[in-house]
Motif scaffolding. Structure first.
Motif, PDB file in Angstrom:
ATOM      1  N   ASN A 268       0.664  -1.249  -0.133  1.00  0.00           N
ATOM      2  CA  ASN A 268      -0.116  -0.142  -0.009  1.00  0.00           C
ATOM      3  C   ASN A 268       0.794   1.174   0.189  1.00  0.00           C
ATOM      4  O   ASN A 268       0.586   2.246   0.499  1.00  0.00           O
ATOM      5  CB  ASN A 268      -1.082   0.007   1.164  1.00  0.00           C
ATOM      6  N   ARG A 485      -7.756  -4.248  -1.699  1.00  0.00           N
ATOM      7  CA  ARG A 485      -7.873  -2.944  -2.440  1.00  0.00           C
ATOM      8  C   ARG A 485      -8.834  -3.108  -3.656  1.00  0.00           C
ATOM      9  O   ARG A 485      -9.506  -1.763  -3.898  1.00  0.00           O
ATOM     10  CB  ARG A 485      -6.380  -2.538  -3.034  1.00  0.00           C
ATOM     11  N   SER A 489     -11.322  -0.140  -2.204  1.00  0.00           N
ATOM     12  CA  SER A 489     -10.069   0.902  -2.035  1.00  0.00           C
ATOM     13  C   SER A 489     -10.419   1.999  -1.113  1.00  0.00           C
ATOM     14  O   SER A 489      -9.440   2.256  -0.520  1.00  0.00           O
ATOM     15  CB  SER A 489      -9.757   1.398  -3.456  1.00  0.00           C
ATOM     16  N   CYS A 492      -9.295   0.371   2.137  1.00  0.00           N
ATOM     17  CA  CYS A 492      -7.848   0.601   2.209  1.00  0.00           C
ATOM     18  C   CYS A 492      -7.231   1.792   2.528  1.00  0.00           C
ATOM     19  O   CYS A 492      -6.222   1.881   3.489  1.00  0.00           O
ATOM     20  CB  CYS A 492      -7.483   0.018   0.949  1.00  0.00           C
ATOM     21  N   SER A 493      -7.842   2.957   1.987  1.00  0.00           N
ATOM     22  CA  SER A 493      -7.299   4.135   2.086  1.00  0.00           C
ATOM     23  C   SER A 493      -7.592   4.536   3.533  1.00  0.00           C
ATOM     24  O   SER A 493      -6.776   5.349   4.066  1.00  0.00           O
ATOM     25  CB  SER A 493      -8.042   5.138   1.046  1.00  0.00           C
ATOM     26  N   GLU A 496      -4.992   3.017   5.742  1.00  0.00           N
ATOM     27  CA  GLU A 496      -3.774   3.688   5.524  1.00  0.00           C
ATOM     28  C   GLU A 496      -3.779   5.007   6.247  1.00  0.00           C
ATOM     29  O   GLU A 496      -2.686   5.265   6.861  1.00  0.00           O
ATOM     30  CB  GLU A 496      -3.460   3.681   3.904  1.00  0.00           C
ATOM     31  N   SER A 497      -4.754   5.629   6.446  1.00  0.00           N
ATOM     32  CA  SER A 497      -4.679   6.958   7.110  1.00  0.00           C
ATOM     33  C   SER A 497      -4.640   6.697   8.624  1.00  0.00           C
ATOM     34  O   SER A 497      -4.489   7.682   9.104  1.00  0.00           O
ATOM     35  CB  SER A 497      -6.230   7.603   6.479  1.00  0.00           C
TER      36      SER A 497
END
Length: 663
Positions: A268, A485, A489, A492-493, A496-497
């Motif tokens: 990622n 993802r 997605s 997933c974002s 990640e954040s």
């Protein structure tokens, strides 16, 4: 910066002084100029200060080490142990060797004071590991040059280090990569390292985060397996400290710690050349799956010819995938699923296989059984394997009646099989977590030899998970990220954040195939379904996706951060329904295989040759013979999985029959 032998220097600064009293009655201090280094050595990080004196030999080094019952006296390295040749004058390797061999004198604790002894008036030198650090006192702002005072466990206080050239902030920032430091509520100049309690595995919750991360780096299996749910409560509690007003460490730094625990794991991340970028793709409508009843003894025997061969292997695997097995069949059918028996073998051939494997097993068992105590004293690997196995066996599935109580024969068999496996694969030996994989197999087989060979074959599939480089775990986490993802997605974002994009919270799921996530009986069902290798390669990753997708709404709506995500995922243990999870995972697989534009990276993960889609003609007769209802949607050419699909609204649900076949 070049790394000296035996350690990697990550920080080096000259012009750092100790202001030492000259011993006279005047107020004049002696200024001892020195060099400060931070060195990574194996799983330890050492802070090392020594005078800028070329004549200094290693016998003047002072060592400190925590002892739970006493303050450590500073002890000079014995002269006879100090290498004198010029080749050792600047050798870190020689000094590390002395750290390992020096003996430490202890004295009773007295008022929390510690005495520093030196060898001469100016030849001061010290080093300590970060695991022994209690706190750091900083100089006040606007007081000229900055200084730091390191306080070790049991209140051993080191001489103040004065930074005459530059300030100490660079060093502090570096140490924060290894430590969780927060300001003391009583004195903001003091940075306190999270206090440790005895570092037993069962009390992993109670150790410093640095110690935890070092365990993850050195032995992720141990750190992950024993009370991993405790870790989630601890990580951010330790970051916040004991006071709500304490500064909270950024979660991004903890994410860096965790990603470092699996070197080489990069998922990622920003786009790099040579990597396929998976953009948003319309996967189409997801079918709703209905599972069937477990395969019965009657269904199994009907699918055997007169010599005991399985007549229609693919059809039988499909039935097992769709509903699992009744418990009465597991002892026999698991041997086929794991490859102990060839699917097309006759009953007589299987008898010969079992006889040959029995002889082979007991030859291996005799190897470790015949090792004398004197031999074992000189075989540290076998000794360590035995110690670890004995420890793990005594805490594996002890609430299951098959393993409960003292002197249980099931525990003895667990021990003997794992010891014999060390002879079978001595390079791997025993790694914590392997007892979890053996336990259900032994429970089903109720036979030492059969359980060993089925376990050994299962370990062939799982071997990379337990190898030192963890290549299997790296690969799976990257593949899981690829699938997730594609599915979502946005989720997933979000992960990640919150610095959770590495999906490290799935580590235990993958390591031992959900053994700690479902109850014992559900694990038997889950494993036999996965062992069919249907409906695609890496189906266990789709099971991960199904679980995460089910939890997505709560995670995002409640704005869970790094800490809360870890805590929430680990608290799912024993609360999930295996049939619901399997339905959702199968539906995801069908949705992906029906997609006309499946990315190549996803095709590779699922073991699909390409993303072309065909719509084969239905064949109800063949399907009815198999006793399975199929999928009305078009399917990937690699798929030959008949499924039950329910489509329509709540007012009208239509069950449609269709056969998916290959061209």
């Amino acid at each position: 910066m070049a790394a000296p032998a035996g350690g990697k220097v990550v920080y080096e600064q000259e012009g750092i002084f100790i202001h030492s009293s000259s011993g006279n009655n005047d107020d004049q201090d002696s200024l001892l100029s020195g060099i400060l280094r931070v060195i990574e050595k194996d799983t330890e990080v050492i802070v090392d200060w020594r005078p800028m004196d070329d004549s200094l030999d290693s016998s003047t080094i002072l060592y400190a080490r925590k002892d739970s019952s006493s303050v450590v006296e500073w002890v000079q390295t014995p002269k006879e142990k100090a290498p004198r040749g010029p080749e050792h004058m600047n050798s870190y390797e020689a000094e590390w060797d002395m750290v390992n061999t020096v003996s430490y004198k202890k004295k009773p604790h007295s008022n929390g004071d510690a005495t520093v002894r030196t060898n001469g008036e100016s030849n001061w030198s010290f080093l300590f590991t970060l695991t022994d650090l209690k706190s750091i006192k900083q100089s006040k702002e606007g007081m000229g040059w900055s200084y730091l005072v390191f306080c070790l466990k049991d209140d051993v206080v080191l001489p103040a280090l004065h930074f005459h050239h530059g300030d100490s902030s660079t060093l502090i920032q570096l140490l924060k990569k290894y430590l969780v430091l927060y300001e003391s509520p009583q004195d903001k100049r003091i940075l306190v390292n999270c206090q440790s309690i005895p570092q037993s595995f069962e009390n992993i919750l109670d150790e410093p985060t640095y110690g935890l991360i070092q365990k993850l780096k050195k032995d992720p299996y141990t750190a992950t397996m024993g009370g991993f749910s405790k870790v989630t409560h601890f990580i951010f509690d330790s970051l916040r400290g004991n006071d709500s007003s304490s500064q909270q460490r950024p979660s991004s730094e903890m994410a860096d710690f965790i990603s470092d625990a699996i070197p080489g794991l990069k998922i990622n991340q920003q786009e790099e050349p040579g990597f396929e970028v998976i953009t948003r793709i319309d996967l189409g409508k997801r079918p709703e799956i209905l599972r069937r009843h477990p395969v019965t003894v009657e269904e199994w025997t009907k699918n055997m010819d007169s010599e005991g061969r399985v007549i229609n292997v693919d059809s039988m695997k499909q039935l097992i995938f769709r509903g699992g097995l009744c418990h009465a069949l597991r002892k026999e059918v698991w041997k086929f699923l794991l490859g102990y028996y060839p699917w097309h073998s006759t009953k007589e051939e299987r008898i010969h296989i079992q006889k040959r494997k029995t002889d082979e097993y007991f030859r291996m068992k005799l190897q470790w059984k015949s090792v004398s105590e004197e031999q074992e004293k000189r075989n540290f690997r076998l000794r360590d394997y035995r110690s670890l196995i004995e420890k793990d066996v005594n805490r594996t599935d002890r609430t299951n009646k098959f393993y409960e109580g003292q002197g249980n024969p099931g525990l003895i068999l667990l021990h003997d099989i794992l010891m014999s496996y060390c002879m079978y694969d001595f390079d791997l030996g025993y790694v914590q977590g392997m007892s979890d994989l053996l336990s259900p197999i032994l429970y089903v087989m109720e036979n030492e030899v059969d359980a060993f060979w089925c376990f050994a074959l299962y370990m062939d599939q799982m071997h990379q998970n337990f190898e030192e480089q963890m290549q299997g775990m790296k690969t799976q986490l990257i593949q899981l990220s690829t699938l997730l993802r594609l599915l979502d997605s946005g989720f997933c974002s979000y992960l990640e954040s919150q610095d959770s994009g590495y999906l490290y919270f799935c580590f235990r799921w993958l390591l031992i195939r959900f053994k700690r996530e479902f109850n014992f009986q559900d694990i038997l069902r889950l494993w036999e379904v996965m062992w069919t290798d249907l409906p695609c390669q890496n189906f266990h990753l789709l099971i991960c996706c199904a679980i995460l997708e089910s939890e997505k709404q709560q995670i995002m709506e409640k704005h869970y951060g790094f800490n809360e995500i870890l805590k929430h995922i680990n608290e799912l243990s024993m609360k999930m329904d295996v049939e619901d999870v399997l339905c959702k995972a199968e539906a995801i697989s069908m949705q992906m295989m029906n997609c006309k534009e499946l990315p190549q990276a996803v095709c590779e993960v699922l073991g699909l040759e390409d993303s072309a889609v065909t719509t084969p003609d239905s064949d109800a007769g063949e399907e009815e013979a198999a006793g399975v209802i199929g999928d009305p949607a078009s399917a990937h050419p690699n798929s030959h999985m008949p499924v039950t699909v329910v489509s329509g609204t709540n007012e009208h649900i239509e069950q449609v029959t269709h056969t998916v076949s290959t061209n």
